[in-house]
Design a protein around this motif. Sequence first.
Motif, PDB file in Angstrom:
ATOM      1  N   LEU A   2       0.845  -1.183   0.000  1.00 18.43           N
ATOM      2  CA  LEU A   2       0.000   0.000   0.000  1.00 18.43           C
ATOM      3  C   LEU A   2       0.884   1.237   0.000  1.00 18.43           C
ATOM      4  CD1 LEU A   2      -2.873   1.186   0.334  1.00 18.43           C
ATOM      5  CD2 LEU A   2      -2.485   1.046   2.794  1.00 18.43           C
ATOM      6  N   ASN A   3       0.975   1.899  -1.130  1.00 19.84           N
ATOM      7  CA  ASN A   3       1.782   3.125  -1.241  1.00 19.84           C
ATOM      8  C   ASN A   3       3.214   2.938  -0.736  1.00 19.84           C
ATOM      9  OD1 ASN A   3      -0.413   4.562  -2.255  1.00 19.84           O
ATOM     10  ND2 ASN A   3      -1.139   5.044  -0.214  1.00 19.84           N
ATOM     11  N   GLY A   4       3.795   1.771  -1.008  1.00 22.14           N
ATOM     12  CA  GLY A   4       5.172   1.514  -0.620  1.00 22.14           C
ATOM     13  C   GLY A   4       5.365   1.020   0.797  1.00 22.14           C
ATOM     14  N   LEU A   5       4.278   0.811   1.533  1.00 23.30           N
ATOM     15  CA  LEU A   5       4.378   0.337   2.907  1.00 23.30           C
ATOM     16  C   LEU A   5       3.900  -1.099   3.010  1.00 23.30           C
ATOM     17  CD1 LEU A   5       2.938   3.449   4.766  1.00 23.30           C
ATOM     18  CD2 LEU A   5       5.339   2.852   4.414  1.00 23.30           C
ATOM     19  N   ASP A   6       4.373  -1.801   4.020  1.00 25.08           N
ATOM     20  CA  ASP A   6       3.901  -3.164   4.278  1.00 25.08           C
ATOM     21  C   ASP A   6       2.503  -3.128   4.869  1.00 25.08           C
ATOM     22  OD1 ASP A   6       6.367  -4.050   3.550  1.00 25.08           O
ATOM     23  OD2 ASP A   6       6.958  -4.779   5.521  1.00 25.08           O
ATOM     24  N   ASP A   7       1.761  -4.176   4.634  1.00 29.75           N
ATOM     25  CA  ASP A   7       0.558  -4.407   5.421  1.00 29.75           C
ATOM     26  C   ASP A   7       0.634  -5.841   5.925  1.00 29.75           C
ATOM     27  OD1 ASP A   7      -0.437  -6.181   3.504  1.00 29.75           O
ATOM     28  OD2 ASP A   7      -1.814  -4.732   2.649  1.00 29.75           O
ATOM     29  N   ARG A   8      -0.325  -6.263   6.701  1.00 32.61           N
ATOM     30  CA  ARG A   8      -0.233  -7.581   7.330  1.00 32.61           C
ATOM     31  C   ARG A   8      -0.307  -8.716   6.324  1.00 32.61           C
ATOM     32  NH1 ARG A   8      -4.377  -8.197  11.805  1.00 32.61           N
ATOM     33  NH2 ARG A   8      -5.717  -7.534  10.133  1.00 32.61           N
ATOM     34  N   ARG A   9      -0.847  -8.478   5.157  1.00 29.33           N
ATOM     35  CA  ARG A   9      -1.003  -9.555   4.179  1.00 29.33           C
ATOM     36  C   ARG A   9       0.130  -9.618   3.174  1.00 29.33           C
ATOM     37  NH1 ARG A   9      -6.135  -7.341   1.942  1.00 29.33           N
ATOM     38  NH2 ARG A   9      -5.111  -5.533   2.778  1.00 29.33           N
ATOM     39  N   LEU A  10       0.808  -8.525   2.949  1.00 35.15           N
ATOM     40  CA  LEU A  10       1.831  -8.483   1.916  1.00 35.15           C
ATOM     41  C   LEU A  10       3.051  -7.728   2.438  1.00 35.15           C
ATOM     42  CD1 LEU A  10       2.611  -9.142  -1.001  1.00 35.15           C
ATOM     43  CD2 LEU A  10       1.556  -6.999  -1.683  1.00 35.15           C
ATOM     44  N   ALA A  11       4.023  -8.451   2.944  1.00 36.75           N
ATOM     45  CA  ALA A  11       5.214  -7.828   3.502  1.00 36.75           C
ATOM     46  C   ALA A  11       6.289  -7.684   2.431  1.00 36.75           C
ATOM     47  CB  ALA A  11       5.736  -8.662   4.664  1.00 36.75           C
ATOM     48  N   GLN A  12       6.843  -6.500   2.350  1.00 37.67           N
ATOM     49  CA  GLN A  12       7.937  -6.227   1.418  1.00 37.67           C
ATOM     50  C   GLN A  12       9.227  -5.883   2.163  1.00 37.67           C
ATOM     51  OE1 GLN A  12       7.714  -6.456  -1.996  1.00 37.67           O
ATOM     52  NE2 GLN A  12       5.695  -7.317  -1.572  1.00 37.67           N
ATOM     53  N   GLY A  13       9.226  -6.079   3.479  1.00 35.80           N
ATOM     54  CA  GLY A  13      10.422  -5.830   4.265  1.00 35.80           C
ATOM     55  C   GLY A  13      10.513  -4.446   4.883  1.00 35.80           C
ATOM     56  N   VAL A  14       9.564  -3.582   4.579  1.00 43.95           N
ATOM     57  CA  VAL A  14       9.612  -2.225   5.117  1.00 43.95           C
ATOM     58  C   VAL A  14       9.441  -2.243   6.631  1.00 43.95           C
ATOM     59  CG1 VAL A  14       8.524   0.060   5.080  1.00 43.95           C
ATOM     60  CG2 VAL A  14       8.777  -1.249   2.960  1.00 43.95           C
ATOM     61  N   LEU A  15       8.458  -2.969   7.121  1.00 43.45           N
ATOM     62  CA  LEU A  15       8.213  -3.048   8.556  1.00 43.45           C
ATOM     63  C   LEU A  15       9.391  -3.704   9.274  1.00 43.45           C
ATOM     64  CD1 LEU A  15       6.390  -2.677  11.010  1.00 43.45           C
ATOM     65  CD2 LEU A  15       5.298  -4.836  10.435  1.00 43.45           C
ATOM     66  N   ALA A  16       9.889  -4.796   8.734  1.00 42.91           N
ATOM     67  CA  ALA A  16      11.026  -5.488   9.348  1.00 42.91           C
ATOM     68  C   ALA A  16      12.243  -4.566   9.432  1.00 42.91           C
ATOM     69  CB  ALA A  16      11.366  -6.751   8.568  1.00 42.91           C
ATOM     70  N   ARG A  17      12.491  -3.811   8.380  1.00 46.01           N
ATOM     71  CA  ARG A  17      13.641  -2.881   8.375  1.00 46.01           C
ATOM     72  C   ARG A  17      13.429  -1.766   9.403  1.00 46.01           C
ATOM     73  NH1 ARG A  17      18.590  -1.875   8.734  1.00 46.01           N
ATOM     74  NH2 ARG A  17      19.340  -0.049   7.638  1.00 46.01           N
ATOM     75  N   ALA A  18      12.218  -1.250   9.503  1.00 43.16           N
ATOM     76  CA  ALA A  18      11.923  -0.198  10.477  1.00 43.16           C
ATOM     77  C   ALA A  18      12.126  -0.711  11.902  1.00 43.16           C
ATOM     78  CB  ALA A  18      10.496   0.309  10.296  1.00 43.16           C
ATOM     79  N   GLU A  19      11.724  -1.956  12.169  1.00 47.73           N
ATOM     80  CA  GLU A  19      11.920  -2.545  13.493  1.00 47.73           C
ATOM     81  C   GLU A  19      13.407  -2.737  13.791  1.00 47.73           C
ATOM     82  OE1 GLU A  19       7.730  -4.954  14.061  1.00 47.73           O
ATOM     83  OE2 GLU A  19       9.408  -5.984  13.103  1.00 47.73           O
ATOM     84  N   GLU A  20      14.180  -3.127  12.785  1.00 44.69           N
ATOM     85  CA  GLU A  20      15.630  -3.260  12.968  1.00 44.69           C
ATOM     86  C   GLU A  20      16.263  -1.911  13.288  1.00 44.69           C
ATOM     87  OE1 GLU A  20      17.178  -4.940   9.377  1.00 44.69           O
ATOM     88  OE2 GLU A  20      16.134  -6.854   9.671  1.00 44.69           O
ATOM     89  N   LEU A  21      15.857  -0.880  12.577  1.00 48.70           N
ATOM     90  CA  LEU A  21      16.394   0.457  12.818  1.00 48.70           C
ATOM     91  C   LEU A  21      16.034   0.961  14.215  1.00 48.70           C
ATOM     92  CD1 LEU A  21      15.683   2.096   9.343  1.00 48.70           C
ATOM     93  CD2 LEU A  21      17.936   1.543  10.314  1.00 48.70           C
TER      94      LEU A  21
END
Length: 126
Positions: A2-21
Amino acid sequence: MLNGLDDRRLAQGVLARAEELMADAVRAECTFFSTCGSSLSVKTAMITVAGPGQKLLVSRSTHQSVVAALIISGIHPVWIHPRFDTERHLAHPPRARNRTARVGQASGRQRNAACHSDRLGHLRRH
């Protein structure tokens, strides 16, 4: 996505990277972002460190979400009184010497929550 962000159904690594940071920023092994506001996070943190029938140190000036978590989880509070600052009109956390006297009364469990996506990755998919 969704507009370059992850959602619960389709992860592209954005959320995981943000959590790592975030983990790097606060010098933690890992971090997990949550939805539903801070109340859900408070409840999750509490049931991570104590279980039904176990004791947990809790400030008397605690948020209502902590009381809700105590009720839901069956955790028994060991109440600690905060220090009230009459000059600033706010409560400070209890001092270490006050906590250490009460620590013997609490017997919280500790879980070694690994940050491996293979063990916790299913949580992000639900």
